[in-house]
Design a protein around this motif. Structure first.
Motif, PDB file in Angstrom:
ATOM      1  N   ILE A 134      13.175   2.166 -13.060  1.00  0.00           N
ATOM      2  CA  ILE A 134      12.540   3.346 -12.060  1.00  0.00           C
ATOM      3  C   ILE A 134      13.167   2.868 -10.809  1.00  0.00           C
ATOM      4  CG2 ILE A 134      10.382   3.947 -11.190  1.00  0.00           C
ATOM      5  CD1 ILE A 134      11.131   5.182 -14.065  1.00  0.00           C
ATOM      6  N   SER A 135      13.251   3.653  -9.872  1.00  0.00           N
ATOM      7  CA  SER A 135      13.796   3.525  -8.483  1.00  0.00           C
ATOM      8  C   SER A 135      12.864   2.916  -7.635  1.00  0.00           C
ATOM      9  CB  SER A 135      14.120   4.876  -8.078  1.00  0.00           C
ATOM     10  OG  SER A 135      14.291   4.870  -6.568  1.00  0.00           O
ATOM     11  N   PRO A 136      13.161   1.680  -6.917  1.00  0.00           N
ATOM     12  CA  PRO A 136      12.340   1.071  -5.850  1.00  0.00           C
ATOM     13  C   PRO A 136      11.529   1.967  -5.010  1.00  0.00           C
ATOM     14  CG  PRO A 136      14.414   0.477  -5.640  1.00  0.00           C
ATOM     15  CD  PRO A 136      14.559   1.316  -6.949  1.00  0.00           C
ATOM     16  N   LYS A 137      12.198   3.211  -4.900  1.00  0.00           N
ATOM     17  CA  LYS A 137      11.743   4.224  -3.846  1.00  0.00           C
ATOM     18  C   LYS A 137      10.959   5.206  -4.291  1.00  0.00           C
ATOM     19  CE  LYS A 137      16.011   3.758  -1.271  1.00  0.00           C
ATOM     20  NZ  LYS A 137      17.179   4.638  -0.528  1.00  0.00           N
ATOM     21  N   ALA A 138      10.635   5.283  -5.914  1.00  0.00           N
ATOM     22  CA  ALA A 138       9.787   6.222  -6.289  1.00  0.00           C
ATOM     23  C   ALA A 138       8.357   6.316  -6.027  1.00  0.00           C
ATOM     24  CB  ALA A 138      10.086   5.984  -7.914  1.00  0.00           C
ATOM     25  N   ARG A 139       7.828   4.793  -5.873  1.00  0.00           N
ATOM     26  CA  ARG A 139       6.484   4.800  -5.482  1.00  0.00           C
ATOM     27  C   ARG A 139       6.110   5.465  -4.050  1.00  0.00           C
ATOM     28  NH1 ARG A 139       3.285  -0.704  -6.348  1.00  0.00           N
ATOM     29  NH2 ARG A 139       3.763   0.162  -8.656  1.00  0.00           N
ATOM     30  N   ALA A 140       7.036   5.055  -3.155  1.00  0.00           N
ATOM     31  CA  ALA A 140       7.025   5.457  -1.732  1.00  0.00           C
ATOM     32  C   ALA A 140       7.041   6.896  -1.554  1.00  0.00           C
ATOM     33  CB  ALA A 140       8.067   4.615  -0.780  1.00  0.00           C
ATOM     34  N   LEU A 141       8.118   7.430  -2.422  1.00  0.00           N
ATOM     35  CA  LEU A 141       8.207   8.941  -2.553  1.00  0.00           C
ATOM     36  C   LEU A 141       6.997   9.701  -2.892  1.00  0.00           C
ATOM     37  CD1 LEU A 141      11.866   8.956  -3.343  1.00  0.00           C
ATOM     38  CD2 LEU A 141      11.059   9.702  -1.153  1.00  0.00           C
TER      39      LEU A 141
END
Length: 206
Positions: A134-141
């Motif tokens: 999972i992308s490290p950016k997914a949660r922030a997005l």
């Protein structure tokens, strides 16, 4: 559902020219600017005529990626103007960058000094603990819930909500990770940020 008026933008390769900054970091560490080897290479290490580093030289080079480095990366051509066009059309811009959180303020200062109308940087670091795909950016997005997310690295779209428009900037093709089955999840592709902005402003409700 009301459309969000926020657009999330990656930094390196979308807003900022990391490849040029990489060459400057090499010169700063070793006193010699590297020659251009392949202008079509996606990765900086392939773009410039640089040798493989180990030991002390590698540590010296890594040390050059400090606050000064992250606050002085040049803008991608046309990116500042493209962002101003989005803001003029009523969009709020947030930079979501796979950067160590300790350098978030340096990145914010960099963007401000270059004239980007971006008042917030979210630094997500570059990896997910435990080796998740999972992308490290997914949660922030997921928390930001923007109308669109623009990045130049296909793996960073992994796990991003289907409700967010996924716009991939393809840029240099040789050695690019922007191929394969993951492309099926991408909603639009563009050569550079200004091309995305042209398309977005023509196709999205204001």
């Amino acid at each position: 559902m009301k459309l969000s008026k926020t657009i999330a933008l990656d930094a390196d390769g979308v807003l900022l020219n990391y490849n040029l900054a990489y060459a400057a970091a090499w010169e700063r560490a070793f006193g010699l600017a590297p020659a251009l080897k392949n202008a079509q290479a996606y990765w900086a290490v392939d773009r410039w005529d640089v040798q493989h580093l180990e030991g002390e030289p590698l540590q010296r080079f890594r040390a050059s990626f400090d606050r000064d480095f992250w606050s002085s990366v040049p803008a991608m051509a046309g990116a500042v103007q493209a962002c101003h066009r989005l803001v003029a059309a009523g969009w709020e811009l947030v930079c979501v960058s796979a950067l160590k959180p300790e350098f978030a303020q340096a990145r914010q200062d960099n963007l401000s000094q270059l004239g980007f109308p971006i008042g917030r940087v979210i630094a997500t670091s570059g990896a997910v603990p435990g080796g998740s795909s999972i992308s490290p950016k997914a949660r922030a997005l997921a928390e930001l819930a923007p109308a669109a997310f623009v990045d130049d690295y296909l793996p960073y779209f992994q796990g991003v909500s289907a409700h967010i428009h996924k716009a991939l900037v393809l840029r240099e093709p040789q050695g690019s990770p922007n191929t394969g089955p993951g492309m099926q999840a991408i909603d639009s592709t563009h050569g550079y940020l200004a091309e995305f902005v042209d398309w977005w402003l023509e196709n999205q409700p204001q």
